[in-house]
Design an enzyme around this catalytic site. Structure first.
Site, short mmCIF file in Angstrom:
data_model
loop_
_atom_site.label_atom_id
_atom_site.label_comp_id
_atom_site.label_asym_id
_atom_site.label_seq_id
_atom_site.Cartn_x
_atom_site.Cartn_y
_atom_site.Cartn_z
N LYS C 147 0.87 -1.19 0.00
CA LYS C 147 0.00 0.00 0.00
C LYS C 147 0.89 1.23 0.00
CE LYS C 147 -4.28 1.91 0.76
NZ LYS C 147 -5.68 1.49 0.89
N SER C 198 -2.02 -1.37 -3.81
CA SER C 198 -3.07 -0.36 -3.81
C SER C 198 -2.50 0.95 -3.28
CB SER C 198 -4.27 -0.82 -2.98
OG SER C 198 -3.88 -1.07 -1.65
N GLY C 325 -6.14 -8.97 -16.78
CA GLY C 325 -6.52 -9.95 -15.77
C GLY C 325 -6.10 -9.50 -14.40
#
Lengths: 335, 335, 335, 335
Positions: C147, C198, C325
C-alpha cells in the site's frame, strides 16, 4: 422538452408555418445526460432533430447535418432545464442586427484532436463562419461556439481545449505563435473571452457558429458576453444581462423574462482546487464528475439572475475566459 | 479542513488557549461525503472531534457527545467547501446578544422516526434548548437546528420531516392539531421558516440547537433568517445577508467577508418537477442523488452572494420554509 | 462490520482474551466507500482500529500505526461484503507454516510516487518484509501486499503501478533493467503474478506485507495464488481455492466455508476495451468509476465460488498479473 | 454495437438478404445506459431500430412498433457488453422447435401500473402471445418476457412487479386469488420461475414475448430456464447452460460458445441486506443505484460461465424467481 428525443415543440412551429425549416441556421441545446463520454442524449436529440427537419424540408438528414451545426451539451444538473435554441435567420436589407454564420470542418480521423491540426482546422472554420455571417472584422464577433469530435477516451477535454484555441486564434485573441498544441491545457493565460467550445462522441467534424454584428441582418436582438473570474462571479453575470438590455436587480424581473432568447456559459472547476481561497472538492470526487459539479453550481448562479433554468452551461472552459472562470453570454429581444 | 477527520484548526485554537474546550456549546459542519445513508464522513468527523475534545477537556468522549450537539451534513457539491462551525459562548451579564441553547432527546429505537413519537420528542427537546438559552418567548427564536437518527433505509427523509415538524410545533409555527405523523411529507403547507432539520446514520438521539435573542449573552453577533420561495430566490438570500448587517450588492464586499460567521440553508428539489415553470431533472436521475443536485445548485447561489463557499446547505427541506423553497440564515459579526 | 468505524468484533476478541493485541501483525480490510480519492472510509476504519488497539495494548496509536500495516481497500460493490482480516501470528519452533513479515518505508513527500524513487522504496521494503518473515528465497513468497500513498489527484493509479513494480523487482519477477518509471502503466507485459498493490490518500508511507513459507511458523494455514487471464477466469479462481485445500465444484461446499480465512484479488478493466472480444463499457462511464465496475464484476465471480461475499478485491491491477486480468489468492485452514 | 444508436450489424444482415425484415418477431437488447428512469439509451436504440426496419420493410415505423416488441434493458455494468438479439422466425411444417409468440396490450395511461389493472392487462397479453406462438398448455412455456411502461417517478419497480405478476397469473404459477395489487413488492413468496419483466419510460403499452415449445416451428434451438436462489448461484447458472445442451465445466468451452444464441437473467439486491449471511451494501448506496450494483455482480457470474459478456441481465426481479434470487435462461443452437 420532455426527453432528449422530444422535438415536438419545433415540430409544432414547423407544422403551423410559424417557422420555415429552410431558415434554420443552427441549433444549440442542453440535454439531460451526464455530459461525458457515455452521454448519448446528444446523439439521440440530434437524430430526432434531423429526422424532423428531413421530413419538414424534404431533404436527406445527412445533407441537413452537413449544413446545420447542432451543438449539444449534456448535463442539466441542479436547476438547469433541458432545452434547445433554434437559430433561424434570413439576411435582410440594411442593418446592424445580430449576425449568424456557420461552418463545418473536414471529417476528423479518430484521435486527431487536441493538436495543432485541430487548432488549424477550427481556426479555418471560424474564419469561414465569420465570412458566412458577413463579418470581416474580428472585433465585430460577439461569440464563437465550437463543437469538435471527442476524439476518444481521455481526449475529450483536450479536444475542447483545441477547439477553443483554434477559434481564439482566428479572432486574434491568442497570438499565432502561442496558439500551439503544447499550450493546450497547460498555459491557461491564453484564452479568448468570447469563445465557447465543447466536444462530443457524436460529432465527426468540427462545427462552428459565429454570432456578432454585421450589416444586412434583421435588427431586434442584442447579445452581450462577459468574462467571469470564477464560478461565483455574480456581478459579471448581472452585467451580461444588463448588456443585453435587461434589468438585473438582482434578477431579471418577471415582465422581462420572456425577452431572454438564449443564455450560454462556460465554466471550469478551478484547477487550484480552491475558489476564493476555500477548498472545493469538484476535482477529486470519484462518484460525481467534476463537470457535473460545475454545471450544477455555475448554472444555478446564472439561473438565479435569469429567473429561468434554461441556461446552456457547459464545463471544460480551458482557454475560454480567465482560468478558473469562464464566460457568460446573453441574447435578448430588444425592449 | 483537509479531509473529514481533520480537526487540526480547532486543535490549534485549543492548544494556543484561544478557545476553552469547556465553552463549546455545539458544532455544525459540512463534510465532503455524499450526504446520504452511506455517508460516513459525518461519523468520521464526529469521532475525530470527540477524540480531540476528550483530550483537551480531560473527559470521556461519550460524555462530551452527550452534551455537545454535533450536527453534520454531508455533501459539498459544486463550489461548497468543507468546514465546521464551533459555537462557543458563555452567558454574560446584561444584554441582548445571540443566545444559544442545546438539548438532547432520549435514545431512539431503530425505525422510531417519522412518526408522532419523534414529533413529540423533538418538540420537547426544542423547548428544553430554548430554556437552556434563556429564551421564553418563541418569537425570540431565530433558528432551530435539529438532527435526528436516520432511522434506516427509506426513512431518512421521513426523519428529517419529523424533526422539522417537532421543532415547528414547539415554536408554534405549526398548530398542535396539524403537527401529526400523517402530515409528514404530505402537507407541505405546514412549515416553519426558521427550522433546519437533518438526519444521519451516525446519530442515536435527537439533538437540538436553538439560536435567538435573550438577555445575558455577550453582544456582537447578529443573525438573520429568511424563507426562500425556490432555489433561485436570490433576493431572499441577499436579504438575509443584509439582515445580518452586511452589504450584498450583489455580493458581500471583500472587506466585509471576514465578518461572516455562519451561513446555514435548507432547500429542496421542487416536487412539482419544475422550477419557475421549467422542468428540472433532479428527482429522476438514477446516477446522481436529488439532494446532491440541490446542494450544488442552491449552495452556489448562496455562495455567490457570500463570496465564500463555506455554506452549510442541506437538502430535505420538507416543512422547513415554503414548499419547493427553504430558508437561509446568516450569522455575522457586528461592524 | 456494521459500518467503517465498527471494530466491535475485534474489540470482542481482545476483550475476551481470545486474541492478544501484541500478536497482531497486519490488518487488511475492505470498507464500503467508493474506493477512490475521496473515499474516507479507509481513514475512518484505520482511526477506529488504532484507537481500539491503542487502548488494548496501552500504547500510542501513532506507534502502532508505525508497526502494523493496515491495508484498506474501499469499495464493496455488488455482493461484496465489508470486512477486515486480522493477521496475528507468533513465530513457533519448527515448521513450515504460513509466514508473515511486514515493513514500512520512509515518509513520502506529496507526489513522490509513480516514479523510480517509489519503485526503489517499495523494493527495499519488500526485502525488509521478507527478512521479517524469515524468507530468504523469493521463490518462497506466495503474496506481497503493498500500500502506497495516493500521491494526489491523477496519481493514484500511477502509485499503484509503482508499488507493484517495486515488489515485483524485489521478487525478481521483473528484471531490474525493466522495472523503471517509464514502464509504469505502459509496458503491461511486465508483471508479477503474486503482487497485490493499492494506494490511498490516508497513507503516508509505503507499507508492505509478505506472506509465504518459512521455517518457524505455526502450521495449519495454506495459501494459494493464481494469475487470472481476465475478469471471467472462473477456472483460475477455482484453482486457487483447490490449491488452498478446498473443493470448488463449482463452489466451496457449505461445510468447508468456515475454513476460508482470506480471499484477496486484483483485477483490471481491460484496457483494450474488450473482454474476450466483446466491448465492455467500464472505461468510458462518466457516472460510475471503472474500478467500481470492475470490483463489482470480478468480486462476484470470486464470491460465487467462495459462497461468501467477504472478498478483498481491488482494482488497479497494472503489473499485477496478466494485462486485463489479475490474480487471486486464497488462505484456508487445513482440513 | 458501438453505441446505443448503432444498428449497423442488423443493417448489414438486411442489406445482404441474409435476413428478411418481415421475419422479425421481436428484439431484446441491452444498452449502455444506467438502466433507470433517466436512461434514454433504450429510446435511442428503439428509434434507430425502427428507422432501419421502416426503410427495410417499406412500412411506417409506428406500424412496426405496434407489431414487434422491442424490449430494452439499460445497464451494461462490469463485464457486460451492449448487444441486441433479433428473434426472427417463420412457422414450419411439423416439428417441435422453439416457438415464439408476441402480443401488445392497450395504451396505458400515465401512472396506471403496479395495480390490478396492469396485472389483468399483462395476463391477457401473455395469453395472447401464447396463442400467437401456438402454445396451448402453459407447461409448454419456457420463458415470458414482459415490458411495461415505467409509470413515472417512484413507480418503476412497481411496474416491473405488476408485469411479472400478470404473466405469472397467466401461466398459473401464481393463483388468481393471490395475484393482486396488494401482493406487489410485498409477498415475495409469490413468483414465477419463468417470467422476466422490466419497465421503461419509452414504453407506452405492455409488450409480451412468449418462448416455448409448440408444433410447427423449425427445430434447432433449445432453451433452458433455471431459478437462482441468490446472486451467487453458480450451480444454477451452469445447469441452465447444460440444459440448453452446452458444457459448463466450469465454463462453456471456446468451441461451443458460438452456439450460444441468447442469455437472459433477472436478479435482485437481496432485501434482507445480506447474501448468504454477509451484509451487502447495494441497497444503501446514495451514489450507485442498487440495480447497477446487482447487474454488475450477477452479470459477471453468468458471463464467467458463458465466457461471453453478452448477457441480458436485468434487475428488479420481484416475483420473478425466488426472493433474493432470480432466474437465468439460455438459448443455444443444437450441436
Amino acid at each position: 422538452m420532455a426527453h432528449p428525443g422530444d422535438v415536438s415543440a419545433l415540430a409544432g412551429l414547423l407544422g403551423s408555418g410559424a417557422l420555415d425549416a429552410g431558415a434554420i441556421r443552427a441549433v444549440i441545446g442542453k440535454t439531460e445526460g451526464n455530459g461525458g463520454l457515455n452521454d448519448f442524449t446528444r446523439g439521440y436529440f440530434t437524430q430526432s432533430l434531423l429526422h424532423l427537419l428531413s421530413r419538414a424540408a424534404g431533404r436527406e438528414a445527412e445533407a441537413l447535418a452537413a449544413r446545420i451545426p447542432c451543438v449539444l451539451s449534456g448535463g442539466t444538473e441542479g436547476v438547469l432545464s433541458p432545452h434547445y435554441m433554434v437559430f433561424a435567420a434570413e439576411p435582410a436589407e440594411g442593418g446592424g442586427g445580430l449576425a449568424i454564420g456557420t461552418a463545418f470542418g473536414p471529417p476528423v480521423a479518430p484521435g486527431d484532436v487536441g493538436n495543432d491540426a485541430q487548432i488549424a482546422r477550427v481556426a479555418a472554420a471560424t474564419r469561414a463562419a465569420m465570412a458566412d455571417a458577413g463579418i470581416e472584422d474580428p472585433a465585430q464577433v460577439a461569440l464563437v461556439q465550437v463543437k469538435s469530435p471527442a476524439g476518444g477516451p481521455g481526449l475529450l477535454l483536450r479536444s475542447v481545449a483545441g477547439g477553443a484555441m483554434g477559434a481564439a486564434l482566428a479572432l486574434g485573441d491568442v497570438p499565432a505563435k502561442a496558439a500551439r498544441e503544447a499550450a493546450l491545457l497547460d498555459d491557461f493565460s491564453l484564452f479568448s473571452p468570447r469563445v465557447s467550445a465543447s466536444a462530443g462522441v457524436e460529432v465527426m467534424q468540427d462545427e462552428v457558429i459565429v454570432l456578432g454584428t454585421a450589416p444586412g441582418w434583421v435588427p431586434g436582438l442584442s447579445i452581450a458576453v462577459r468574462p467571469m473570474t470564477d464560478a461565483l462571479d455574480l456581478a459579471a453575470i448581472q452585467s451580461a444581462f444588463r448588456g443585453a438590455g435587461l434589468s438585473a436587480d438582482p434578477d431579471v424581473p418577471p415582465g422581462q423574462r420572456s425577452r431572454i432568447r438564449a443564455i450560454l456559459a462556460k465554466g471550469e472547476p478551478d484547477r487550484s482546487l480552491h475558489v476564493r481561497g476555500q477548498r472545493h472538492t469538484m476535482l477529486g470526487d470519484t462518484d460525481l464528475d467534476a463537470q457535473r459539479h460545475l454545471r450544477a453550481a455555475l448554472g444555478a448562479v446564472i439561473a438565479s439572475v435569469a429567473g429561468d433554468g434554461r441556461v446552456f452551461v457547459s464545463g471544460g472552459a480551458a482557454h475560454q475566459g480567465p482560468p478558473g472562470g469562464g464566460l457568460v453570454a446573453v441574447i435578448a429581444e430588444s425592449a
